[in-house]
Design a protein around this motif. Sequence first.
Motif, PDB file in Angstrom:
ATOM      1  N   VAL A 130       1.010  -1.231   0.098  1.00 30.25           N
ATOM      2  CA  VAL A 130      -0.081   0.123   0.036  1.00 30.25           C
ATOM      3  C   VAL A 130       0.856   1.316   0.044  1.00 30.25           C
ATOM      4  O   VAL A 130       1.899   1.363   0.835  1.00 30.25           O
ATOM      5  N   ARG A 131       0.630   2.205  -1.106  1.00 37.85           N
ATOM      6  CA  ARG A 131       1.439   3.363  -0.958  1.00 37.85           C
ATOM      7  C   ARG A 131       0.702   4.531  -0.767  1.00 37.85           C
ATOM      8  O   ARG A 131      -0.483   4.786  -1.267  1.00 37.85           O
ATOM      9  N   PHE A 132       1.080   5.397   0.320  1.00 41.07           N
ATOM     10  CA  PHE A 132       0.200   6.635   0.691  1.00 41.07           C
ATOM     11  C   PHE A 132       1.230   7.860   0.099  1.00 41.07           C
ATOM     12  O   PHE A 132       2.575   7.847   0.152  1.00 41.07           O
ATOM     13  N   TRP A 133       0.734   8.801  -0.597  1.00 38.79           N
ATOM     14  CA  TRP A 133       1.160   9.784  -1.299  1.00 38.79           C
ATOM     15  C   TRP A 133       0.525  10.870  -1.467  1.00 38.79           C
ATOM     16  O   TRP A 133      -0.688  10.976  -1.425  1.00 38.79           O
TER      17      TRP A 133
ATOM     18  N   VAL B 156       1.183   8.374  11.994  1.00 40.53           N
ATOM     19  CA  VAL B 156       0.030   7.383  11.835  1.00 40.53           C
ATOM     20  C   VAL B 156      -0.444   7.251  13.161  1.00 40.53           C
ATOM     21  O   VAL B 156       0.381   6.884  14.129  1.00 40.53           O
ATOM     22  N   ASN B 157      -1.723   7.677  13.319  1.00 39.63           N
ATOM     23  CA  ASN B 157      -2.465   7.566  14.825  1.00 39.63           C
ATOM     24  C   ASN B 157      -1.616   8.304  15.748  1.00 39.63           C
ATOM     25  O   ASN B 157      -1.235   7.656  16.735  1.00 39.63           O
ATOM     26  N   ASP B 158      -1.090   9.542  15.569  1.00 35.57           N
ATOM     27  CA  ASP B 158      -0.484  10.173  16.515  1.00 35.57           C
ATOM     28  C   ASP B 158       0.952   9.915  16.532  1.00 35.57           C
ATOM     29  O   ASP B 158       1.680  10.465  17.729  1.00 35.57           O
ATOM     30  N   LYS B 159       1.489   9.089  16.133  1.00 35.61           N
ATOM     31  CA  LYS B 159       2.843   8.471  15.921  1.00 35.61           C
ATOM     32  C   LYS B 159       3.708   8.595  14.817  1.00 35.61           C
ATOM     33  O   LYS B 159       3.056   8.419  13.796  1.00 35.61           O
ATOM     34  N   GLU B 160       4.908   9.425  14.872  1.00 37.95           N
ATOM     35  CA  GLU B 160       5.611   9.456  13.687  1.00 37.95           C
ATOM     36  C   GLU B 160       6.187   8.132  12.991  1.00 37.95           C
ATOM     37  O   GLU B 160       6.719   7.477  13.917  1.00 37.95           O
ATOM     38  N   VAL B 161       6.429   8.209  11.924  1.00 40.50           N
ATOM     39  CA  VAL B 161       6.636   6.752  11.079  1.00 40.50           C
ATOM     40  C   VAL B 161       7.951   7.053  10.402  1.00 40.50           C
ATOM     41  O   VAL B 161       7.941   8.195   9.768  1.00 40.50           O
ATOM     42  N   THR B 162       8.910   6.394  10.743  1.00 45.05           N
ATOM     43  CA  THR B 162      10.057   6.599   9.867  1.00 45.05           C
ATOM     44  C   THR B 162      10.331   5.570   8.960  1.00 45.05           C
ATOM     45  O   THR B 162       9.798   4.453   8.995  1.00 45.05           O
ATOM     46  N   SER B 163      11.347   5.818   7.890  1.00 46.92           N
ATOM     47  CA  SER B 163      11.682   4.871   7.089  1.00 46.92           C
ATOM     48  C   SER B 163      12.503   3.577   7.586  1.00 46.92           C
ATOM     49  O   SER B 163      13.513   3.954   8.205  1.00 46.92           O
ATOM     50  N   GLY B 164      12.141   2.530   7.400  1.00 43.19           N
ATOM     51  CA  GLY B 164      12.740   1.174   8.030  1.00 43.19           C
ATOM     52  C   GLY B 164      12.055  -0.072   7.540  1.00 43.19           C
ATOM     53  O   GLY B 164      11.415  -0.045   6.575  1.00 43.19           O
TER      54      GLY B 164
ATOM     55  N   GLY C 130      -6.335   3.395  10.649  1.00 42.47           N
ATOM     56  CA  GLY C 130      -6.302   4.574  11.504  1.00 42.47           C
ATOM     57  C   GLY C 130      -6.278   6.079  10.686  1.00 42.47           C
ATOM     58  O   GLY C 130      -6.497   5.799   9.585  1.00 42.47           O
ATOM     59  N   THR C 131      -5.718   7.089  11.527  1.00 42.07           N
ATOM     60  CA  THR C 131      -5.340   8.446  10.609  1.00 42.07           C
ATOM     61  C   THR C 131      -3.944   8.491  10.044  1.00 42.07           C
ATOM     62  O   THR C 131      -3.149   8.426  10.959  1.00 42.07           O
ATOM     63  N   TYR C 132      -3.790   8.884   8.836  1.00 36.78           N
ATOM     64  CA  TYR C 132      -2.460   9.106   8.176  1.00 36.78           C
ATOM     65  C   TYR C 132      -2.197  10.535   7.990  1.00 36.78           C
ATOM     66  O   TYR C 132      -3.367  11.180   7.440  1.00 36.78           O
ATOM     67  N   THR C 133      -1.187  11.386   8.398  1.00 39.72           N
ATOM     68  CA  THR C 133      -1.165  12.933   8.192  1.00 39.72           C
ATOM     69  C   THR C 133       0.447  12.819   7.518  1.00 39.72           C
ATOM     70  O   THR C 133       1.355  12.284   8.366  1.00 39.72           O
TER      71      THR C 133
ATOM     72  N   GLN D   4      -0.310  20.619   5.269  1.00 39.45           N
ATOM     73  CA  GLN D   4      -0.562  19.439   5.922  1.00 39.45           C
ATOM     74  C   GLN D   4      -1.790  18.616   5.124  1.00 39.45           C
ATOM     75  O   GLN D   4      -2.706  19.426   4.864  1.00 39.45           O
ATOM     76  N   SER D   5      -1.662  17.422   5.064  1.00 41.93           N
ATOM     77  CA  SER D   5      -2.705  16.659   4.572  1.00 41.93           C
ATOM     78  C   SER D   5      -3.080  15.493   5.217  1.00 41.93           C
ATOM     79  O   SER D   5      -1.909  14.734   5.749  1.00 41.93           O
ATOM     80  N   SER D   6      -4.229  15.079   5.626  1.00 45.53           N
ATOM     81  CA  SER D   6      -4.546  13.825   6.232  1.00 45.53           C
ATOM     82  C   SER D   6      -5.416  13.079   5.375  1.00 45.53           C
ATOM     83  O   SER D   6      -6.228  13.456   4.841  1.00 45.53           O
ATOM     84  N   LEU D   7      -5.517  11.890   6.154  1.00 44.47           N
ATOM     85  CA  LEU D   7      -6.327  10.685   5.336  1.00 44.47           C
ATOM     86  C   LEU D   7      -6.728   9.804   6.460  1.00 44.47           C
ATOM     87  O   LEU D   7      -6.154   9.147   7.250  1.00 44.47           O
TER      88      LEU D   7
END
Length: 1420
Positions: free
Chosen positions: A906-909, A925-933, A960-963, A974-977
Amino acid sequence: MASKVIPWYKKKRVSQVKTDYAYHHTKHVVQQQTGSRKSSSKSVSQVQAQATEAMAEPAYTVPVFRQRSSEETEETEEYQRVTTNVGKGLAVIQEELHRMRIATKAQVESLEIQREVRGRMMRRGEMLDEIPKMPDFLVALRPHTVWEKTPVKLFCTVQGNPRPIVKWYKGGAPVDPLSVPGKYKIENKYGVHSLIISRCVVSDTAEYSAVATNQHGTATSKASVTVKRPSGAGASCQLGIVPHLTGIHPSKLEVSLLDRFSVSFGVEGGSISLVCTMVVVPDLPNIPPVAQWYRDDKLLKPSKLVEMAVGGSAARLTLPHLAKDDEGLYTLRIFTKDGTAEHSAYLFVSDATPSAAGAPGAPMSVKAYDINSDYVLVAWKPPNTVNEAPITGYFVDRRESGSETWVQCNDAPVKVCKYPVHGLSTGHSYHFRVRAVNSAGISRASRQSDKVTALDAAESERLQVIKIEGKYDIVIRDDDLEGVPSAPGQVVATRNTKSSVFVQWDSPKHMKSLMGYYIDGRVVGSKEWFPCNHKPFKRNRFVVHGLIPGETYVFRAQAANMFGLSEESQESSPIAVEPALATPSAPFGITMLSCDGASMTVAWKSPKHCGGSKVNAYYIDQRNADTLAWKEVNLVAVTERVCTVDGLTEGIFYEFKVQAGNMAGVGVPSAPSAPMKCEAWTMEEPGPAYDLSFSEVRGHSLVVLWKAPVYTGASAVSGYLVDMAKKGSSEFVTLNQEAVSHRYLQVSGLEEGETYVFRVRAVNANGVGKPSQVSEPVCARALPGTQEIVASVDGDTGDIFLSLEACEICETSKFVWSKNYKSIADCPRAEVTTKGRTSRMTFTHPDKDDLGKYSVVVTDTDGVSASHTLTEDALNTMLELSHAIRHPVIPLKHGLNYEILEKGHVRFWLQAVKLSPSVSYRFIVNDKEVTSGEGHKISHDVATGIIQMTVDLFTRANEGTYTVQIHDGKAKAQSSLVLVGDVFKAALKEAEFQRKEHIRKQGPHFSEYLYFTVTEDCTVLLACKVANVKKETTFHWYREEEEIVPETPPNVMSGACALPIPLFSRKDQGVFKATLSDDRGKDTSAFDISGQVFDDIINALAQNAGASASELVMQCTPEGIRLQCYMNYYTEEMKTVWKHKETKIASSEKMRIGGTAEMAWMQICDPSDKEKGHYSIEISDGVKTHSRTFDLSGQAYTDAYEEYLRLKAAAFAEKNRGRVVGGLPDVVTIMEHKSLSLTCTVWGEPTPEVTWFKNEQEVTSTEHTKVTFDGGKFSSLVINKVTPEDSGKYSINVRNKYGGEFVEITVSVYKHGEQIPEAKLGQAKMATPATTPVPPKSPALPSKTPTPTPSKSQTPAPPAKTPTPASTPAPSMKSQASTPASTPVPKSPTPTPKSPTPTPRGVKSPTPPRFMKSPTPPRK
């Protein structure tokens, strides 16, 4: 620009003559008297006052005596008193005139012109200081005509960079002020250059020029000055084309010209009248004024071609037979008590329609010279050729006076504009005319010359004569021997009026007896030239009239002499048709607003024409209504159109007049107002409102504006009532029942194109005041191209603004903005900028205080205006947009979104419009920052502006919610999904499907699942495509879980497999399945042929069938008439409709509908006349309907019906003919002494006749052989105790009137102990009575034959019929002996007998039926 130009003489023209020869000019000569008057204006420089006085070209108009409506006797006495004391009255008038000129003109000169010029030059200088530019005259010199001993001032405005040096010339010689001290004065103030000539004399008459020079070039402006000498003082000098003034006629009448004739346009062969109305005092019918008419400075006399009349307060000149000779400047001179009143205007006469297309115009000015007893020299002027072919020559015609016959004088065209006519009779009188010739044809004839009598003249009166070809004497001057003149020099066009342009040019270098010039014009962008004049004009300047206002033109000139036309000059520079700078027209509508008994407040309306410059000064004069002398009210100009006049006497009637001034000077005064009584206003109601104007005039609405009354009454004004009436009506209707407090009213519900007038009444606590002066008529129609105010936000600065693009504008136009119709000039809340036709009002700090109705008016136009109401919602919307522009954000092309990739990733863009390399961002994602890994890959691309995050394994934990938060410099985004609930479930389902698809494609699989196609022969194919297969891969077809083995095994290596379904119909519905498998896995594809899929297949078949359908053909049958349509394939599931006369046919007993695999048919059973008409079949494929038709009427129906009746009769006969139904064998073998019974069932309607034969001989009933026919159904032949002699070929003939049947039986008899003989098969044979002879008539009629009994004798008895029927029919053969039973042989075909088959007596078989078949059309 349009490529086609309408000829100027065909257009509707409203011309205003301004310069040179075409001008309205009325002069009143007033006797010079000396006098002095003490005035405060003496402080003004005397020289400056005289120069200012000289600027006003139109002289002061002596007011005429007004008629009083009350006391005519007093008027007559007043007139006589004034006449008696004329010297005293003239002195008063002269003194008043002198003071008025000094005061008003000096003020305009010293104040307004200087201020306007200073401001304009400063503004222009700032922009043009750094731009090199050659000299250019903004205001050119104007010609002047003055009286002797009066000053004149020539002035012009010139620009250029660097500033040009201006030198003055008189007649080409430099003007030196030091040569004649005090005579000339040269001034230069702020770019306005002037030459003042004090105390002009006749010798000052000349052409003056101002030459401006700088390093980039030279510009010249020229004007003529004409100095006239009063009557009795000697002859005056004339320059230009002003008619020569003769002595003043000793008339005692006072004449004032009113409606003057304007520039006029006529056509050859037509007629025209020039009329000028006037007021004559006293008006004596028996003593009309003396009037003289001039054409180009030549006095006209009454004749057949010129009719003159004076009387009825009008002078009229009628030209009943127009020719181009009549073109020119016409001047009317009326002799008056004080001198002369004159008026001049130009008459243009265009060519009539030529006799042949492209033929030239007619020559003109035909005259005879060197009149002799044997020849006359005829000369003429050549016509102008613009778009026509060049003139190749001329024909000269003559006729004797009293004769109507014209005789051509020259056989071949003469190329010069002179020709000697020979062969004249001495003493006879002649007329001559000329026709021009070119390649297209011959022109119309010119106007005939005056009468010429062939007589000898004095030698001294002859011109030089030379010999041409030794035969003809032709008269040519020496200087005419050189040919056509050279082309004119530079052509310069300048502005004149709204519909005319002033054109001037330099003379040719080689004049060569020049006759004049032709001027041509052309619209810029067009290739077609049009003639501006049709008669050679002798001077180097010309006013071209009848042009389109605002259009841009170029001009050229040609010189003409006796040899023809010169080459065209170079074209002038393009010039737009706009009015030249002039003084404003007269104000009008003077009305009184208030009076206190010692003063009056008056107001007036603006001049209708501002003269090309802003009106910035008004001068008011007043006088006692009982006197003639006017008194100046203001020495200092007033700028408003309201003025309070003090120092009045209560109870006296006063009159007022107003003059307007602009940069060019003071205009003509208005007409005197109506007498106004100076009486104090004491009414409690308010006075009248004033200055009614209109804005935003549209087809059904407008806005009326006015100013508050000066006199308010006993209490303050509380509101206004507005009345309206149609033009010409006195019935006013009040538009608002309740008074409005503001000074404007929106009027709606108007009729488009209708003209209305308005008035306003002010209201206070004491009542309704007197109405205002009625407004000017206004037409409810929007100007062409009218646009409305646009409210918007500047995309760069975020400023909120209102803007209007004007549909019409001129050089002096200004945009005047208002809020709620109150001017907002210099308002700190808004800033107005103007560029070209567009004006913008920008709000500095927009808020709720800026809400309201905004309007804008464009001055010096025909009413360009618009309005816009700024509402709170619209302002809030624009404030939000403004905030967004001023506080930038990163614009996004696409907000945060997702997509499912291969393998279930799944690609978020999101995509930004633009990103810089320094952009930073983060995914939350759901109030938590996601890093590349592990499991997440985050990246961006500056070139495309894409920021993306890929999730490798998408599970339920990813709900959940993606921002995404982006920072790029100062801009943010800023953009959210939100991916929860059903949206998440759909995404998760798609991800899992993609994972499974990825796994499936690792083995053999369907790259395209089952689908259907229809071939050209209407075979349905179930097809699919496979991928990742190998030789070991197997493929199987199934229907409803039962395997289908096709004739051709599927070849998976080809990548495609197909299952044909021929003759598809409803029985083929079901679930079809295809499987693909090998050691790597298995894949399945199912296809359910039902519902919509089934309908789609049927529609595809119908599309093929409809395209291949043949035209309807007719087939007749015994049942009726059948219409058939052949096609590739037909099944009853197709949407097929049969129609009769556009009415749908349902299948019934009368109309049967059916079909086969190859065709559809419709049968009309038992047809009648009701079934005649148009039949059609419609085959619908869901998208298109295929239709075929057949017209079953007329002869086609008649032939079909006859064939149907024939076939019906044949079928009926076939059905009811006699026949053997059954019971007889083909071969019978029987032992001797046994009984043989041959029994059969027969049928026929009517009951047939039955006859038995043996060896083609009729068998009669005997004891040995019995023949029976029981009940008309059973027939038997019984042979008792058969013997070998009974062996043979037996036959039965069954027949009725419709036909019959002949059946043969072979009987073999063997003896006891013998071997049973081999059976020999016979063949049943249909009787063919048409070819079979009739046997001899039997002794007895056929009858019903009973079943025979076996005969006791072995010998057959003679043939006879027995009338005794058997009691019981024997349907089969049986034996009555103990011997072995006979052996019947199965029925088999019997050979046809060689001999003719007998038929029963008296019976005829019908003719074999014919079958009519329509030809079957070829398959498509």
